[in-house]
Design a protein around this motif. Structure first.
Motif, PDB file in Angstrom:
ATOM      1  N   PRO A  99      -8.428 -38.676 -72.608  1.00 32.14           N
ATOM      2  CA  PRO A  99      -7.520 -39.670 -72.050  1.00 32.14           C
ATOM      3  C   PRO A  99      -6.069 -39.291 -72.323  1.00 32.14           C
ATOM      4  O   PRO A  99      -5.785 -38.512 -73.221  1.00 32.14           O
ATOM      5  N   GLN A 100      -5.163 -39.859 -71.550  1.00 34.89           N
ATOM      6  CA  GLN A 100      -3.744 -39.748 -71.818  1.00 34.89           C
ATOM      7  C   GLN A 100      -3.033 -40.961 -71.242  1.00 34.89           C
ATOM      8  O   GLN A 100      -3.643 -41.819 -70.601  1.00 34.89           O
ATOM      9  N   ARG A 101      -1.739 -41.015 -71.490  1.00 35.90           N
ATOM     10  CA  ARG A 101      -0.998 -42.233 -71.159  1.00 35.90           C
ATOM     11  C   ARG A 101      -1.080 -42.580 -69.676  1.00 35.90           C
ATOM     12  O   ARG A 101      -1.225 -43.738 -69.289  1.00 35.90           O
ATOM     13  N   GLU A 102      -1.004 -41.552 -68.819  1.00 36.49           N
ATOM     14  CA  GLU A 102      -0.969 -41.822 -67.382  1.00 36.49           C
ATOM     15  C   GLU A 102      -2.314 -42.256 -66.823  1.00 36.49           C
ATOM     16  O   GLU A 102      -2.376 -42.956 -65.804  1.00 36.49           O
ATOM     17  N   ARG A 103      -3.391 -41.833 -67.481  1.00 35.77           N
ATOM     18  CA  ARG A 103      -4.716 -42.111 -66.939  1.00 35.77           C
ATOM     19  C   ARG A 103      -5.724 -42.054 -68.071  1.00 35.77           C
ATOM     20  O   ARG A 103      -5.746 -41.098 -68.842  1.00 35.77           O
ATOM     21  N   SER A 104      -6.573 -43.081 -68.176  1.00 33.94           N
ATOM     22  CA  SER A 104      -7.571 -43.120 -69.229  1.00 33.94           C
ATOM     23  C   SER A 104      -8.973 -42.810 -68.748  1.00 33.94           C
ATOM     24  O   SER A 104      -9.782 -42.285 -69.509  1.00 33.94           O
ATOM     25  N   LEU A 105      -9.273 -43.147 -67.500  1.00 34.34           N
ATOM     26  CA  LEU A 105     -10.638 -43.044 -66.997  1.00 34.34           C
ATOM     27  C   LEU A 105     -10.663 -42.500 -65.575  1.00 34.34           C
ATOM     28  O   LEU A 105      -9.741 -42.744 -64.797  1.00 34.34           O
ATOM     29  N   ILE A 106     -11.732 -41.772 -65.262  1.00 36.39           N
ATOM     30  CA  ILE A 106     -12.099 -41.458 -63.877  1.00 36.39           C
ATOM     31  C   ILE A 106     -13.539 -41.937 -63.736  1.00 36.39           C
ATOM     32  O   ILE A 106     -14.465 -41.301 -64.259  1.00 36.39           O
ATOM     33  N   GLY A 107     -13.740 -43.072 -63.073  1.00 36.70           N
ATOM     34  CA  GLY A 107     -15.032 -43.721 -63.168  1.00 36.70           C
ATOM     35  C   GLY A 107     -15.294 -44.022 -64.631  1.00 36.70           C
ATOM     36  O   GLY A 107     -14.433 -44.552 -65.341  1.00 36.70           O
ATOM     37  N   ALA A 108     -16.497 -43.672 -65.110  1.00 36.14           N
ATOM     38  CA  ALA A 108     -16.810 -43.847 -66.531  1.00 36.14           C
ATOM     39  C   ALA A 108     -16.480 -42.609 -67.362  1.00 36.14           C
ATOM     40  O   ALA A 108     -16.685 -42.615 -68.580  1.00 36.14           O
ATOM     41  N   TRP A 109     -15.985 -41.523 -66.721  1.00 38.99           N
ATOM     42  CA  TRP A 109     -15.557 -40.343 -67.480  1.00 38.99           C
ATOM     43  C   TRP A 109     -14.323 -40.727 -68.293  1.00 38.99           C
ATOM     44  O   TRP A 109     -13.306 -41.136 -67.742  1.00 38.99           O
ATOM     45  N   CYS A 110     -14.402 -40.559 -69.606  1.00 43.10           N
ATOM     46  CA  CYS A 110     -13.315 -41.046 -70.462  1.00 43.10           C
ATOM     47  C   CYS A 110     -12.727 -39.962 -71.362  1.00 43.10           C
ATOM     48  O   CYS A 110     -11.786 -40.238 -72.113  1.00 43.10           O
ATOM     49  N   PHE A 111     -13.262 -38.736 -71.299  1.00 44.64           N
ATOM     50  CA  PHE A 111     -12.809 -37.680 -72.216  1.00 44.64           C
ATOM     51  C   PHE A 111     -13.100 -36.350 -71.552  1.00 44.64           C
ATOM     52  O   PHE A 111     -14.247 -36.105 -71.133  1.00 44.64           O
ATOM     53  N   VAL A 112     -12.074 -35.502 -71.433  1.00 47.18           N
ATOM     54  CA  VAL A 112     -12.238 -34.179 -70.809  1.00 47.18           C
ATOM     55  C   VAL A 112     -11.537 -33.145 -71.675  1.00 47.18           C
ATOM     56  O   VAL A 112     -10.311 -33.176 -71.817  1.00 47.18           O
ATOM     57  N   ASP A 113     -12.312 -32.240 -72.263  1.00 45.43           N
ATOM     58  CA  ASP A 113     -11.778 -31.088 -72.985  1.00 45.43           C
ATOM     59  C   ASP A 113     -12.207 -29.812 -72.272  1.00 45.43           C
ATOM     60  O   ASP A 113     -13.371 -29.667 -71.889  1.00 45.43           O
ATOM     61  N   HIS A 114     -11.273 -28.875 -72.122  1.00 44.16           N
ATOM     62  CA  HIS A 114     -11.548 -27.556 -71.551  1.00 44.16           C
ATOM     63  C   HIS A 114     -11.196 -26.524 -72.614  1.00 44.16           C
ATOM     64  O   HIS A 114     -10.140 -26.604 -73.244  1.00 44.16           O
ATOM     65  N   TYR A 115     -12.077 -25.539 -72.832  1.00 46.15           N
ATOM     66  CA  TYR A 115     -11.796 -24.543 -73.867  1.00 46.15           C
ATOM     67  C   TYR A 115     -12.233 -23.149 -73.418  1.00 46.15           C
ATOM     68  O   TYR A 115     -13.167 -22.988 -72.632  1.00 46.15           O
ATOM     69  N   GLY A 116     -11.503 -22.163 -73.912  1.00 46.45           N
ATOM     70  CA  GLY A 116     -11.834 -20.765 -73.645  1.00 46.45           C
ATOM     71  C   GLY A 116     -11.213 -20.234 -72.362  1.00 46.45           C
ATOM     72  O   GLY A 116     -10.448 -20.924 -71.692  1.00 46.45           O
ATOM     73  N   PRO A 117     -11.585 -18.949 -72.028  1.00 51.86           N
ATOM     74  CA  PRO A 117     -12.494 -18.122 -72.818  1.00 51.86           C
ATOM     75  C   PRO A 117     -11.891 -17.748 -74.172  1.00 51.86           C
ATOM     76  O   PRO A 117     -10.784 -17.224 -74.244  1.00 51.86           O
ATOM     77  N   HIS A 118     -12.647 -18.057 -75.221  1.00 50.03           N
ATOM     78  CA  HIS A 118     -12.203 -17.856 -76.595  1.00 50.03           C
ATOM     79  C   HIS A 118     -13.056 -16.762 -77.232  1.00 50.03           C
ATOM     80  O   HIS A 118     -14.281 -16.871 -77.298  1.00 50.03           O
ATOM     81  N   ASP A 119     -12.403 -15.690 -77.693  1.00 50.89           N
ATOM     82  CA  ASP A 119     -13.106 -14.564 -78.306  1.00 50.89           C
ATOM     83  C   ASP A 119     -13.452 -14.928 -79.747  1.00 50.89           C
ATOM     84  O   ASP A 119     -12.574 -14.935 -80.625  1.00 50.89           O
ATOM     85  N   VAL A 120     -14.705 -15.246 -79.997  1.00 50.64           N
ATOM     86  CA  VAL A 120     -15.094 -15.697 -81.324  1.00 50.64           C
ATOM     87  C   VAL A 120     -15.151 -14.541 -82.321  1.00 50.64           C
ATOM     88  O   VAL A 120     -15.235 -14.766 -83.534  1.00 50.64           O
ATOM     89  N   ARG A 121     -15.094 -13.296 -81.852  1.00 46.16           N
ATOM     90  CA  ARG A 121     -15.116 -12.158 -82.762  1.00 46.16           C
ATOM     91  C   ARG A 121     -13.816 -12.032 -83.524  1.00 46.16           C
ATOM     92  O   ARG A 121     -13.776 -11.483 -84.631  1.00 46.16           O
TER      93      ARG A 121
END
Length: 321
Positions: A42-64
């Motif tokens: 969520p953020q100030r401008e928008r909290s929800l899209i339908g019931a979707w309430c949290f969106v994290d995107h990560y990577g590509p992260h080199d775990v080595r």
């Protein structure tokens, strides 16, 4: 996945009149050797899209070179977690007794209901970790349901030269068999260079298009990586174009407007400050509401809850409701 902010902000979740592009902020995930995730909701401008309430995107992260994902057992209430990977592999363990490997192109849907705890650890075979972690708020009549876990591997199909994987709901005549507590849509689109697709969508839904990679435009608007294009109720077509010379990938989210008041803090979704405070105390006390994870081998046996803010957590009504 846990919201591991050391000082998580109070979030009163509701719809808003905002229409446009939501840009992510970077948040550390996973302790001292944290990976960075890009958080759009969520953020100030928008909290929800339908019931979707949290969106994290990560990577590509080199775990080595940067360490992998290692999130100790942590609690959830009143939500479902949707794990969707583009690369790498994550071991999931929860207090419902589930041990599962999360792999690219396979939906893993955990229902917290009244309470669950789980851990997430990237496997030794993983070199690049890449994906999205999504939360879905449960409606009042379902938020105290039992713990559950569902796995589904959608079969990819082609629409106008674009590869489509529908993991929740229905899009372009393709339906996921996974049931949801509110009407939802979740899908991945892979666009070759120069490809464009116009998708008919339900005008009763709110929609978001999240860019994973590529030079993408939604309609006439260009988006960057982890940008989320929001479309309000009334939109009946999403036109997505890959403007670049390399492949592009997006995630399409949608859902009927969620008309209940929510309070979301740390890993809990409730309806009042007192509920959140009670969930936190029960977790700190080791209450059976959340159960226990077996087989986690990290340095911390469980993730401690941060202190509550020195203010009352308050929900706010959805505009127009």
């Amino acid at each position: 996945m846990s919201n591991t902010d050391a000082a998580p902000a109070e979030v009163t979740c509701a719809a808003s009149p905002f229409v446009g592009i939501l840009h992510p902020r970077e948040v550390p995930l996973g302790g001292p050797r944290a990976i960075q995730v890009r958080r759009t909701l969520p953020q100030r401008e928008r909290s929800l899209i339908g019931a979707w309430c949290f969106v994290d995107h990560y990577g590509p992260h080199d775990v080595r070179t940067g360490g992998g994902m290692d999130v100790p057992p942590h609690p959830h209430t009143g939500l479902q977690t949707v794990t969707w990977l583009f690369g790498g592999e994550v071991e999931h363990r929860d207090s419902g007794g589930v041990q599962a490997l999360v792999r690219p192109g396979e939906l893993n849907l955990m229902t917290a209901g009244a309470g669950i705890c789980h851990s997430e650890v990237s496997t030794p075979n993983t070199t690049l970790l890449h994906g999205v972690q999504l939360w879905v708020a449960l409606p009042d009549e379902a938020r105290d349901t039992g713990r559950d876990f569902a796995h589904f591997a959608p079969i990819p199909c082609t629409v106008d030269g674009v590869t489509l994987r529908v993991f929740l709901g229905e899009l372009a005549g393709v339906r996921s068999p996974v049931p949801t507590f509110t009407p939802l849509l979740g899908a991945q689109l892979d666009l070759p260079p120069g490809a464009e697709v116009a998708l008919e969508v339900d005008p009763a839904f709110e929609h978001g298009v999240l860019v994973d990679r590529g030079d993408v435009a939604v309609g006439d608007t260009a988006l960057g990586v982890a940008d989320l294009s929001f479309h309000a109720v009334g939109c009946d077509e999403l036109r997505v174009r890959n403007r670049g010379a390399d492949p592009a990938r997006v995630v399409v989210l949608g859902g009927a407007p969620f008309r209940e008041q929510l309070v979301m803090w740390w890993n809990f979704i409730g309806r009042s400050h007192d509920e959140i405070a009670r969930y936190r105390q029960l977790w700190e006390d080791g209450d059976d509401r959340f159960g226990a994870v077996s087989g986690y081998r990290g340095a911390l046996t469980r993730l401690p809850a941060p202190p509550l803010p020195h203010a009352t957590l308050r929900p706010r009504a959805n505009p127009g409701v």
